[in-house]
Write an enzyme that holds these catalytic residues in place. Sequence first.
Site, short mmCIF file in Angstrom:
data_model
loop_
_atom_site.label_atom_id
_atom_site.label_comp_id
_atom_site.label_asym_id
_atom_site.label_seq_id
_atom_site.Cartn_x
_atom_site.Cartn_y
_atom_site.Cartn_z
N TYR A 149 83.68 23.87 -34.25
CA TYR A 149 83.03 23.85 -35.56
C TYR A 149 81.55 24.18 -35.47
O TYR A 149 80.99 24.32 -34.38
CB TYR A 149 83.23 22.48 -36.21
CG TYR A 149 82.62 21.31 -35.48
CD1 TYR A 149 83.06 20.95 -34.20
CD2 TYR A 149 81.61 20.54 -36.05
CE1 TYR A 149 82.51 19.86 -33.54
CE2 TYR A 149 81.05 19.45 -35.39
CZ TYR A 149 81.51 19.13 -34.13
OH TYR A 149 80.97 18.05 -33.47
N ASN A 154 82.26 11.27 -24.03
CA ASN A 154 82.86 10.11 -24.70
C ASN A 154 83.85 9.44 -23.76
O ASN A 154 84.63 10.13 -23.10
CB ASN A 154 83.59 10.56 -25.96
CG ASN A 154 82.63 11.15 -26.97
OD1 ASN A 154 81.81 10.43 -27.55
ND2 ASN A 154 82.69 12.45 -27.18
N GLU A 199 81.76 16.94 -25.59
CA GLU A 199 81.43 17.79 -26.74
C GLU A 199 80.18 18.58 -26.39
O GLU A 199 79.19 18.00 -25.98
CB GLU A 199 81.22 16.97 -28.01
CG GLU A 199 80.89 15.52 -27.76
CD GLU A 199 80.52 14.71 -28.99
OE1 GLU A 199 79.88 15.25 -29.90
OE2 GLU A 199 80.82 13.52 -29.00
N ARG A 251 84.31 3.58 -28.38
CA ARG A 251 84.08 4.90 -27.79
C ARG A 251 82.63 4.94 -27.37
O ARG A 251 81.73 4.93 -28.22
CB ARG A 251 84.36 5.99 -28.83
CG ARG A 251 83.97 7.39 -28.35
CD ARG A 251 84.29 8.46 -29.38
NE ARG A 251 83.51 8.33 -30.60
CZ ARG A 251 82.56 9.17 -30.99
NH1 ARG A 251 82.26 10.22 -30.25
NH2 ARG A 251 81.90 8.98 -32.12
N ASP A 307 78.04 22.79 -35.93
CA ASP A 307 77.34 21.52 -36.01
C ASP A 307 75.86 21.82 -36.19
O ASP A 307 75.24 22.37 -35.29
CB ASP A 307 77.57 20.73 -34.71
CG ASP A 307 76.95 19.34 -34.80
OD1 ASP A 307 77.43 18.55 -35.62
OD2 ASP A 307 76.00 19.08 -34.05
#
Lengths: 65, 495
Positions: free
Chosen positions: B86, B152, B10, B235, B88
């Site tokens: 998105y 992740n 991410e 995760r 953030d």
Amino acid sequence: MAEREQKRKSQTHRESEEVQEEVSSKNESAEKLKADLDDLLDEIDEVLEENAEEFVRNYVQKGGE
Amino acid sequence: MAIAKVCGIETEYGISVVGAPDANPITVSSVLINAYVSEAAGRVGWDFETESPGNDARGFSFETPSNAEMETHLVNTVLTNGARLYVDHAHPEYSSPECISPRQALLYDKAGEEVLRRAMKASRRFMPPGQEIVVYKNNSDRKGNSYGCHENYMMDRAVPFAKIVKQLTPFFVTRQIICGAGKVGSEAPGADDVNFQISQRADFFEEEVGLETTLKRPIINTRDEPHADPTRFRRLHVIIGDANLSEISTFLKLGSTAIVLSMIEDGLLDELNVQLASPVQALRKVSYDPTLKGVLETVDGRLITALEVQWSVFDLAKKYFEHDGIGTVGSVEEVRQLLDLWEDTLSRLEQDPLSLRHRLDWVAKLSLVQGYKDRHSLNWNDPKLAAIDLQYHDIRPEKSLATRAGLETMLDSRDVGVAMFEPPKETRAYFRGKCLEKFGDSIAAANWDSLIFDTGKDPLRRVPMMDPLKGTFRHVDGLIRSSGSLVELLEGLGA
């Protein structure tokens, strides 16, 4: 434990020697590196933001993560 | 037993507006994402004609409607490749879909870069004359504000977290010598004498372990949000990486970490006899030393270099590969390629780091900055050098200095283009992406571990996806293709 540690180290050392040969054959001379970089530095002069000071000052990011 | 290292990255991107330095970053991020969504809509056959950019274009809410993000109307969308795009906080963020291997995660990370590049282009028609949104893939504004590039990895819940912390810390402190993105100067108090450092992020880490991500950042983040069956999976949320432009840096970052996590699960890192006395200080010490000669102290009083730590981990990884093949990280060929590259990189770092200037971000940036400084006889605090540092990460091809640095690539640009729209076939991202493509109008909400469908009659139907390895091409492609309607799909799923 000490023995195993030693063994691992010598193994690493041996492996380093093996690759060393390969790495040095790929090593480029200092001149080649410089010539390479010279072209690149010319390009930077062309594309670098004109007013570096203002550009750096204005780059502010708030609220990450 | 080690489990498949499903993984992803991410990235929060930095943004600025040429011609309007004080523009509101939340608005700018929203414009960027809406511009992409409205443009990409044509590509996947959605009708956005009646919607206005600037509003939530087709905002597939990723969370429940009560979520704070929805209340503030931050843009939140899912792409047909299974990724989430998105706003953030005040940054545009791209979270890659769940990937089956480091190589695939690299592909989807690069696809994300391309998504942002397209978004930037698409946003031009929404901006006033003379203004342009510019996107940067970096982690700091050089004024003490940092934003993340998080990895992740799926792990077996049965592995005690304390074991992960203990065995992973020395690896995380030192892996920056491979995957650091480089920085001119330092943003940490009292580090004014640092001219150039290996990592973008080392300045901002203050703890060994913790839950925070925005202040007192820890080397190991304890966020426990598996987005999957919590009884089976963990995760691991990794916040200590830099955003890389170099494909090789990204590949080695993901690959070496995935191998190390598999080794921890299989108990093979128990042999690593390295525990650092002060990991946080060591992190900065490594970052502030591009010569790679500095030594770190271990708890048992030994002195060891960052390279030696990496060699020790690598030796165990190689032994593990010979016994096991490390199928959790990819095919035998993929893992062999990864180990060969890892070994070659460590050897070159040992012999002649500059020989990696076409491979590793920090070395590429250092050679640019050092060369420019020498040519123009500048001081280290000259703003031109800081400008080179920032512009290395500008993702516009005509401005990006990373692009000009001649970095070697691993990916085919056509594959990157496909990955912007097509999900990975081997994880549940396939189900998410393909449902969105075919039944997008009927998806009320999407999340990492579920899709909520609206059949037009109450109630909404929720399809859980609690196993990241289910919902793959093999599992659902036939069904999705043959389902002429949403009802048929849901019946076929037995949902």
